[in-house]
Scaffold this motif. Structure first.
Motif, PDB file in Angstrom:
ATOM      1  N   CYS A 203      76.835 193.821  52.631  1.00 48.45           N
ATOM      2  CA  CYS A 203      77.050 195.042  53.414  1.00 48.45           C
ATOM      3  C   CYS A 203      78.065 194.831  54.529  1.00 48.45           C
ATOM      4  O   CYS A 203      78.610 195.786  55.064  1.00 48.45           O
ATOM      5  CB  CYS A 203      75.735 195.514  54.024  1.00 48.45           C
ATOM      6  SG  CYS A 203      74.428 195.698  52.809  1.00 48.45           S
ATOM      7  N   GLU A 208      82.894 200.562  55.571  1.00 50.06           N
ATOM      8  CA  GLU A 208      81.781 201.489  55.678  1.00 50.06           C
ATOM      9  C   GLU A 208      81.907 202.687  54.745  1.00 50.06           C
ATOM     10  O   GLU A 208      80.951 203.082  54.092  1.00 50.06           O
ATOM     11  CB  GLU A 208      81.699 201.956  57.139  1.00 50.06           C
ATOM     12  CG  GLU A 208      80.354 202.538  57.486  1.00 50.06           C
ATOM     13  CD  GLU A 208      80.391 203.216  58.853  1.00 50.06           C
ATOM     14  OE1 GLU A 208      80.981 202.611  59.780  1.00 50.06           O
ATOM     15  OE2 GLU A 208      79.846 204.320  58.957  1.00 50.06           O
ATOM     16  N   ASN A 209      83.135 203.240  54.664  1.00 52.93           N
ATOM     17  CA  ASN A 209      83.267 204.452  53.851  1.00 52.93           C
ATOM     18  C   ASN A 209      83.096 204.202  52.363  1.00 52.93           C
ATOM     19  O   ASN A 209      82.848 205.114  51.592  1.00 52.93           O
ATOM     20  CB  ASN A 209      84.621 205.132  54.136  1.00 52.93           C
ATOM     21  CG  ASN A 209      85.777 204.168  53.928  1.00 52.93           C
ATOM     22  OD1 ASN A 209      85.588 202.949  53.889  1.00 52.93           O
ATOM     23  ND2 ASN A 209      86.978 204.707  53.777  1.00 52.93           N
ATOM     24  N   GLU A 249      74.685 194.710  59.225  1.00 55.63           N
ATOM     25  CA  GLU A 249      76.009 195.324  59.406  1.00 55.63           C
ATOM     26  C   GLU A 249      76.057 196.759  58.910  1.00 55.63           C
ATOM     27  O   GLU A 249      77.084 197.424  59.033  1.00 55.63           O
ATOM     28  CB  GLU A 249      77.074 194.517  58.637  1.00 55.63           C
ATOM     29  CG  GLU A 249      77.165 193.053  59.032  1.00 55.63           C
ATOM     30  CD  GLU A 249      77.529 192.875  60.492  1.00 55.63           C
ATOM     31  OE1 GLU A 249      78.455 193.586  60.956  1.00 55.63           O
ATOM     32  OE2 GLU A 249      76.881 192.052  61.170  1.00 55.63           O
ATOM     33  N   SER A 251      75.811 200.706  58.679  1.00 55.69           N
ATOM     34  CA  SER A 251      75.888 201.752  59.702  1.00 55.69           C
ATOM     35  C   SER A 251      74.595 202.561  59.747  1.00 55.69           C
ATOM     36  O   SER A 251      73.858 202.637  58.760  1.00 55.69           O
ATOM     37  CB  SER A 251      77.055 202.694  59.392  1.00 55.69           C
ATOM     38  OG  SER A 251      76.727 203.450  58.239  1.00 55.69           O
ATOM     39  N   LEU A 252      74.353 203.198  60.904  1.00 53.57           N
ATOM     40  CA  LEU A 252      73.112 203.972  61.052  1.00 53.57           C
ATOM     41  C   LEU A 252      72.987 205.104  60.032  1.00 53.57           C
ATOM     42  O   LEU A 252      71.916 205.277  59.433  1.00 53.57           O
ATOM     43  CB  LEU A 252      72.973 204.480  62.487  1.00 53.57           C
ATOM     44  CG  LEU A 252      72.510 203.379  63.469  1.00 53.57           C
ATOM     45  CD1 LEU A 252      72.793 203.782  64.912  1.00 53.57           C
ATOM     46  CD2 LEU A 252      71.039 203.041  63.274  1.00 53.57           C
ATOM     47  N   GLN A 255      71.923 203.646  56.858  1.00 50.12           N
ATOM     48  CA  GLN A 255      70.539 203.166  56.965  1.00 50.12           C
ATOM     49  C   GLN A 255      69.562 204.293  56.631  1.00 50.12           C
ATOM     50  O   GLN A 255      68.540 204.073  55.976  1.00 50.12           O
ATOM     51  CB  GLN A 255      70.253 202.642  58.378  1.00 50.12           C
ATOM     52  CG  GLN A 255      70.940 201.311  58.703  1.00 50.12           C
ATOM     53  CD  GLN A 255      70.679 200.876  60.136  1.00 50.12           C
ATOM     54  OE1 GLN A 255      69.637 201.176  60.704  1.00 50.12           O
ATOM     55  NE2 GLN A 255      71.640 200.173  60.722  1.00 50.12           N
ATOM     56  N   GLN A 298      70.555 199.622  67.249  1.00 44.86           N
ATOM     57  CA  GLN A 298      71.569 199.478  66.203  1.00 44.86           C
ATOM     58  C   GLN A 298      70.960 199.407  64.809  1.00 44.86           C
ATOM     59  O   GLN A 298      71.667 199.453  63.818  1.00 44.86           O
ATOM     60  CB  GLN A 298      72.403 198.214  66.448  1.00 44.86           C
ATOM     61  CG  GLN A 298      73.314 198.344  67.641  1.00 44.86           C
ATOM     62  CD  GLN A 298      73.641 196.982  68.229  1.00 44.86           C
ATOM     63  OE1 GLN A 298      73.208 195.948  67.733  1.00 44.86           O
ATOM     64  NE2 GLN A 298      74.413 196.994  69.311  1.00 44.86           N
TER      65      GLN A 298
END
Ligand SMILES: Nc1ncnc2c1ncn2[C@@H]1O[C@H](COP(=O)(O)OP(=O)(O)OP(=O)(O)O)[C@@H](O)[C@H]1O
Ligand SMILES: [Mg+2]
Length: 456
Positions: A203, A208-209, A249, A251-252, A255, A298
């Motif tokens: 991850c 991220e995208n 790592e 992102s929220l 998650q 986080q």
């Protein structure tokens, strides 16, 4: 490569006869007294030693020889010492065997007898080594290549075995290079899902995208670049295990999506409209303290508890005690084979340096340094330089007092010379000793005058 043999005998003539007779089969080292015997033993690490019991300062009695014998066997319980005694000294010979000698020969030596006994001793050594390796592997109750015998690792093996039979999510934490992925693979391989796939996704390494579509897949045309329909890793892992590496790592927003998946066990591809059921076991790993990340907002607490049904902690290498040497030797023999080098050994200095280093990169760092050392080693012994490790400080080197004293003296003399551009009287003054004493020290320590010093 010829096996190393150390011959300890004060009789010059006997030594040269033996050398002449054995030099074709062995790499021979000689010593005539206790100090040089121990020095040769520590630097050459021979598996077999021939020891004449009558040595100075008591050449007529076995006293000195027996003392050396007990020192040698206490330094290395596997070393095979063959003692050589005078003609009518069977009793002494038996006493030596009782004290740990492997066997004995009486003078005058019969060369053919000696050769057979040597062969037998080396053969015994190699059998014992094999046996020991086997036992180590069995002890670790093998997760294939996963090595280790220290209590923490034994505990870890037991936990892996327990969690393997369930479908519980497991969070594996530990510093980088401690074997988190290896532990995940071990869980998979000993679980009922072992015939199913093991799919890993890092991850932290995927932008991220893209991570969402990597995990969940996407429908054709759902975003620029999505030219075809694609299956996500969760779906690929169906029937098996998905390993979410560096989960800290994530992102929220992602998650949240992962949490929903863990609750419902269904995925929706990016741009898709239908829900697909996926039967997958989730293992996650992190080298960060995730609870701290939770406290700092986080990492989602609810997700944490979903993932951390069981937490396995991998100990850092520096806390694994004698495993450090076990792993070093195992990797050394693996890499020597892989890289086609004969049998390589770690020098005592290298072992000290390994013990003394803190191993921030853990097992991966150990592998890298040993692989490099196997390539760089100039003879059959790996040095601290081959490992790119500094020598251990004197206190950590486990030297006899006399050698430690000399090592300190050498370092201080060299340092004083460096501090004073090699000028002897100034270096001597810095150490608070006279010029002649300084010269004596240099002589004793074998520090060359011409090279590094300016006599003034
Ligand atoms: N117990 C072990 N015995 C032998 N080799 C091991 C052991 N543990 C780990 N290794 C080896 O050490 C290397 C690092 O292990 P692994 O990749 O599992 O660590 P990691 O904790 O996932 O590291 P990172 O945090 O860097 O991803 C691998 O080459 C692995 O094969
Ligand atoms: Mg990893």
């Amino acid at each position: 490569m010829k096996p190393e043999l150390l011959i300890i005998d004060d009789d010059e003539e006997i030594r040269s006869q033996m050398k002449w007779a054995l030099v074709d089969d062995y790499s021979i080292h000689m010593a005539g007294d206790r100090a040089s015997a121990l020095e040769q033993f520590q630097s050459k690490q021979p598996a077999v030693i021939l020891l004449d019991l009558g040595l100075p300062p008591h050449p007529a009695s076995p006293e000195e020889g027996l003392a050396i014998l007990s020192e040698l066997t206490s330094l290395d319980r596997r070393v095979k010492v063959i003692v050589i005694t005078g003609q009518n000294e069977k009793e002494v010979a038996l006493k030596a065997v009782d004290q740990g000698a492997y066997d004995f020969l009486c003078k005058p030596l019969q060369l053919d007898e000696l050769k057979i006994l040597l062969k037998r001793s080396y053969r015994m050594t190699s059998l014992e080594r094999e046996n020991e390796e086997l036992r180590e592997r069995l002890q670790s109750k093998g997760f294939e290549d996963m090595l280790g015998a220290c209590p923490q690792i034994q505990g870890l093996y037991a936990s892996i075995r327990k969690v393997a039979t369930t479908d519980a999510s497991v969070l594996i934490i530990g510093e980088s290079g401690t074997g988190k992925e290896m532990a995940a693979v071990a869980i998979h391989r000993s679980s009922p899902r072992k015939e199913g796939p093991f799919i890993a996704i890092n991850c932290g390494a995927i932008p991220e995208n893209l991570l969402e579509s990597e995990l969940f897949g996407h429908e054709k045309g759902s975003f620029t670049g999505a030219h075809t329909q694609r299956m996500g890793r969760l779906e690929m892992a169906s029937g098996g295990v998905v390993f979410l590496d560096e989960i800290g790592e994530m992102s929220l927003p992602l998650q949240v999506k992962l949490l929903r998946f863990l609750q419902e066990r269904k995925i929706e591809r990016v741009g898709g409209r239908s829900l697909i059921s996926v039967d997958v076991r989730v293992l996650a790993a992190s080298n960060k303290n995730l609870l701290e990340a939770v406290q700092q907002g986080q990492f989602r607490e609810d997700l944490y508890y979903r993932l951390a049904v069981v937490v396995l902690k991998l100990p850092p290498l520096r806390e694994r005690g004698s495993d450090l040497e076990l792993l070093s030797r195992a990797f050394l023999s693996r890499f020597s084979k892989e890289l086609g080098r004969g049998s390589l050994k770690l020098s005592p200095e290298a072992i000290d340096a390994i013990r003394h280093h803190s191993w921030p990169g853990n097992i991966r760092e150990l592998q890298n340094r040993l692989r490099r050392a196997v390539i760089m080693a100039e003879d059959s012994r790996i040095t601290p330089e081959d490992l790119e490790l500094g020598a251990a400080p004197i206190m950590a080197r486990n030297l006899p007092l006399k050698d430690a004293r000399e090592a300190v003296e050498r370092e201080m003399v060299l340092q004083a010379l460096r501090n004073n551009d090699g000028k002897i009287s100034r270096a001597a003054a810095e150490l608070g000793i006279s010029r002649p004493t300084f010269y004596e020290l240099m002589e004793k320590l074998g520090i060359k005058k011409e090279v590094d010093t300016v006599p003034e």
